[in-house]
Design a protein around this motif. Sequence first.
Motif, PDB file in Angstrom:
ATOM      1  N   ALA A 175     -15.256  15.031 -30.835  1.00  0.00           N
ATOM      2  CA  ALA A 175     -16.109  15.933 -30.228  1.00  0.00           C
ATOM      3  C   ALA A 175     -15.319  17.186 -29.951  1.00  0.00           C
ATOM      4  O   ALA A 175     -14.082  17.201 -29.606  1.00  0.00           O
ATOM      5  N   GLN A 221     -14.670  22.026 -41.366  1.00  0.00           N
ATOM      6  CA  GLN A 221     -15.267  22.412 -40.030  1.00  0.00           C
ATOM      7  C   GLN A 221     -14.667  21.546 -38.984  1.00  0.00           C
ATOM      8  O   GLN A 221     -14.334  21.981 -37.667  1.00  0.00           O
ATOM      9  N   TRP A 222     -14.308  20.230 -39.293  1.00  0.00           N
ATOM     10  CA  TRP A 222     -13.808  19.382 -38.416  1.00  0.00           C
ATOM     11  C   TRP A 222     -12.370  20.170 -37.923  1.00  0.00           C
ATOM     12  O   TRP A 222     -12.011  20.147 -36.613  1.00  0.00           O
ATOM     13  N   ARG A 256     -22.078  30.062 -36.269  1.00  0.00           N
ATOM     14  CA  ARG A 256     -22.936  28.963 -35.963  1.00  0.00           C
ATOM     15  C   ARG A 256     -22.931  29.166 -34.414  1.00  0.00           C
ATOM     16  O   ARG A 256     -22.055  29.406 -33.709  1.00  0.00           O
ATOM     17  N   PHE A 266     -18.563  14.952 -34.272  1.00  0.00           N
ATOM     18  CA  PHE A 266     -18.160  14.419 -35.514  1.00  0.00           C
ATOM     19  C   PHE A 266     -18.521  12.673 -35.329  1.00  0.00           C
ATOM     20  O   PHE A 266     -17.376  11.896 -35.028  1.00  0.00           O
ATOM     21  N   TRP A 314     -12.645  23.308 -35.598  1.00  0.00           N
ATOM     22  CA  TRP A 314     -13.298  22.848 -34.503  1.00  0.00           C
ATOM     23  C   TRP A 314     -12.256  22.103 -33.433  1.00  0.00           C
ATOM     24  O   TRP A 314     -12.123  22.360 -32.180  1.00  0.00           O
ATOM     25  N   CYS A 315     -11.500  21.285 -34.273  1.00  0.00           N
ATOM     26  CA  CYS A 315     -10.601  20.252 -33.521  1.00  0.00           C
ATOM     27  C   CYS A 315      -9.094  20.507 -33.401  1.00  0.00           C
ATOM     28  O   CYS A 315      -8.395  19.926 -32.922  1.00  0.00           O
ATOM     29  N   GLY A 359     -17.590  19.509 -44.411  1.00  0.00           N
ATOM     30  CA  GLY A 359     -17.360  19.005 -43.050  1.00  0.00           C
ATOM     31  C   GLY A 359     -16.111  18.910 -42.621  1.00  0.00           C
ATOM     32  O   GLY A 359     -15.636  18.930 -41.407  1.00  0.00           O
ATOM     33  N   LEU A 377     -20.605  23.393 -28.997  1.00  0.00           N
ATOM     34  CA  LEU A 377     -20.151  21.967 -28.987  1.00  0.00           C
ATOM     35  C   LEU A 377     -20.504  21.538 -30.392  1.00  0.00           C
ATOM     36  O   LEU A 377     -21.349  21.797 -31.103  1.00  0.00           O
ATOM     37  N   ARG A 378     -19.509  20.638 -30.830  1.00  0.00           N
ATOM     38  CA  ARG A 378     -19.536  20.106 -32.301  1.00  0.00           C
ATOM     39  C   ARG A 378     -19.029  18.834 -32.344  1.00  0.00           C
ATOM     40  O   ARG A 378     -17.941  18.356 -31.795  1.00  0.00           O
ATOM     41  N   GLU A 388     -27.009  19.881 -26.010  1.00  0.00           N
ATOM     42  CA  GLU A 388     -26.470  21.181 -25.771  1.00  0.00           C
ATOM     43  C   GLU A 388     -27.728  22.161 -25.625  1.00  0.00           C
ATOM     44  O   GLU A 388     -28.640  22.097 -26.381  1.00  0.00           O
ATOM     45  N   ASP A 448     -19.346  13.503 -42.239  1.00  0.00           N
ATOM     46  CA  ASP A 448     -19.244  14.540 -41.089  1.00  0.00           C
ATOM     47  C   ASP A 448     -17.739  15.217 -41.397  1.00  0.00           C
ATOM     48  O   ASP A 448     -17.764  16.123 -40.747  1.00  0.00           O
TER      49      ASP A 448
END
Length: 777
Positions: A481, A379-380, A468, A475, A383-384, A376, A472-473, A576, A336
């Motif tokens: 998250a 994207q992590w 997307r 991992f 998002w984070c 992944g 919420l995403r 979600e 992920d």
Amino acid sequence: MQETRHHHPHIDPRRPRDDTRPGTNPPVFAWKPPEGQESWGLVVARDPGLRDVALQVDDLTDPMFLPERAFEPGRYFWAWTCQGERAETFEFDIGADAVVLEVPPADLWPARLPMDHPRIYVRPEDIDELRASREGIRAQAWGEVQALADELLGESHQIEEPPFLPDRNVDYDAFFRTWLPILWGSRRFVKGAELLALAYLASGEREYARAACERMASISRWDPEGSSHIAHNDEAHMSVTWDGSKVVDWVWDEFTDSERALVIEQFRRRGEITYEHIHDHGTYGITRFGSHDGREIVFLALLGMVFHEHIPEARRWLEWLRPVLCGIWPVWAGDDGGWAEGPSYGLAYVNIMTMFATALKRGVGVDLYRRPFWTGHAQWRRWCFPPYAEWIGFGDHSERWRSTWLGNARLVGRIERETGAHEVGDYVAAFLREAETLDEPEQRRTLQFSAQDYLSAPRGDEPRPPARDGMLRVFPVVGWAAVRSAIDDASRDVALIFRSSPYGAISHSHANHNDFIVHVAGKCLAMPSGYYDGYGSNHHTHWVWHTKAHNCVTLSDSGQIMRSYDAVGAVEHAFEDERVAYVRGTADAAYADRARRCRRHVAYLKHHACFVMIDEFVAVPGIASALQWNLHSWNEFDIDEQARGFRVEREGSVLIGHFMYHHNAFFSLSEGFDPPPSPAKNSRQWFNQHHLRFTAGGLVEARNLGVVLCAGHEGLEPALVETERVGAAEVARIGDDLVAVNMGGTMDVDGTETDALGMLSVGGRIYEIRDDGLSVA
């Protein structure tokens, strides 16, 4: 052969895990045998009895194996064997969507590498085009390289061997004051050699090459068994091996014969020492998982690729490293893409892995960037780790250093370029813009230039795929998250980053399962507390590692179990829809000395820009505790004792908290640290921090505590919340919506009766929170 399964992948490193679906085909096989065994076998079959054999290998000298050929899609069973005995059988699925990535044997790699130098990132046949591009697509980048290289020509190309380090257990500050200048001085010296070697590759001007040769000859006079031995000062050892192999490769023909012999001997012994350290004294990925070991495997691989015909042992190193680097890595992550040690340490170690991945792709023709981890990971980070982040958190090193922002942009841009997944270009651009506003502490300053990126083909503009949907995403492999209300607009973004990790509180992670960070319109309003003033320092050990320094619950001042592989967490039951986003953090094992259950339910009410948290605590029988809710910020908290609320503001952004608890309770406010950070590594970004604690009165064996956190900024008025006690329920009303927390028994709120832990009424839709998460009632 008796085996015990363990939830932590470093205690039970078997791969593939039981009943899993590997993202890459073929998967790597790995296991942890009892001590004393020296030879193993592997059998993979299509049936549980292991009779319909798909693969069988005997006489393995390491407890791992990466097949050369992919499996047909289907269900498989596997076990390892030793001296006629067979271990427990695991099963796994190979899906038709698994990435087929076949890695040839390591003994074929030298034949695919160029016979001459250079070999790393670029081949001899590419040099003419590379040099011609100074007048074309690389003109701007060449101007930067040339200016830096010309400046380096005026520096000394000699470096003294470092002194031995004081005993850190006797006087940590004395150790640190000696160690830090060695680290950054030696890094900058070899990084300078790399840039000079790059300038030579790019231009053909021998003056640059000779300066690089002199630097590598100088550092090759260090005694590998002395003060820079890996067991005494591994940072000094790695300063030689980190970029050194690339430098030698790029200026190979410009060494004198005596210099080249000196360099080869230095790298031969450094390679032997590294191999002994990460293979013979415990095997990386099986019994060794240290962060620094994750660097050394890459440096050893590059060393083997550069020196294979001059160092006979190199082929053995590469044979062992093939399944390690092409299958077992990463040991702090999964498909992920998250990284359990946090964004800062993940930045260092994933960047380092790109050195090998790119070298293997360019030199051998094997593209590890096709593994799912890479897209992944981009994207992590997206998002984070927002570009506007004032503080990173969830791991050591959280400062806004220019090198961190540049490094993050370059890493994500590199992943985008190498994978062809053009989804993060705007994110990269935002980080580059932000980096221009930042500085770097004097003690950390080194050359901020990427030779790897210079030698890669420049990326053209590519069409962006559609964004997307959703806020919420999750991992789940690493237990992270993120909720992002406006991920591409810092002025509107309400962000909550959450951690509850199966990797526990070890290495550069802390005892902070169910921790969270809140950013509102680019301002950090809730953050973990403390600073990284050195690994294992008094402040690090006795403040930062502890649960009390994080936005977690404590139980009568007791935090989570520290530095334990058993004290793990998990992010579970993600949900979600258009109204609500939800995750649950499960930290039961982290509080296991005092609690049977310690869970945090987090719901984001999208229309209201509010986070609802419900902390659920059930004690170990006979051990009662007071449930304490902790929060930390750079800014002071204003509290309202009567309304059971608080407010924290920062430069136009606000976070307002409402505790759903109408029985005996109290607030505690404090500031500072005990003990404070060491002045030996002072930082301008180490501001004072303020701490809020809300304690539900009394010692109990079970407690549910709800909190509503409302965000506000220039374009967003914080939602108005009214709380009350209604029978067995604590209720918060947010406009026409409500939240109810069950305080025991059955709740009856506004005509809805339920025995659920929590209930949300949002836009006329009823949701319940139970053991299996949140669902529409």
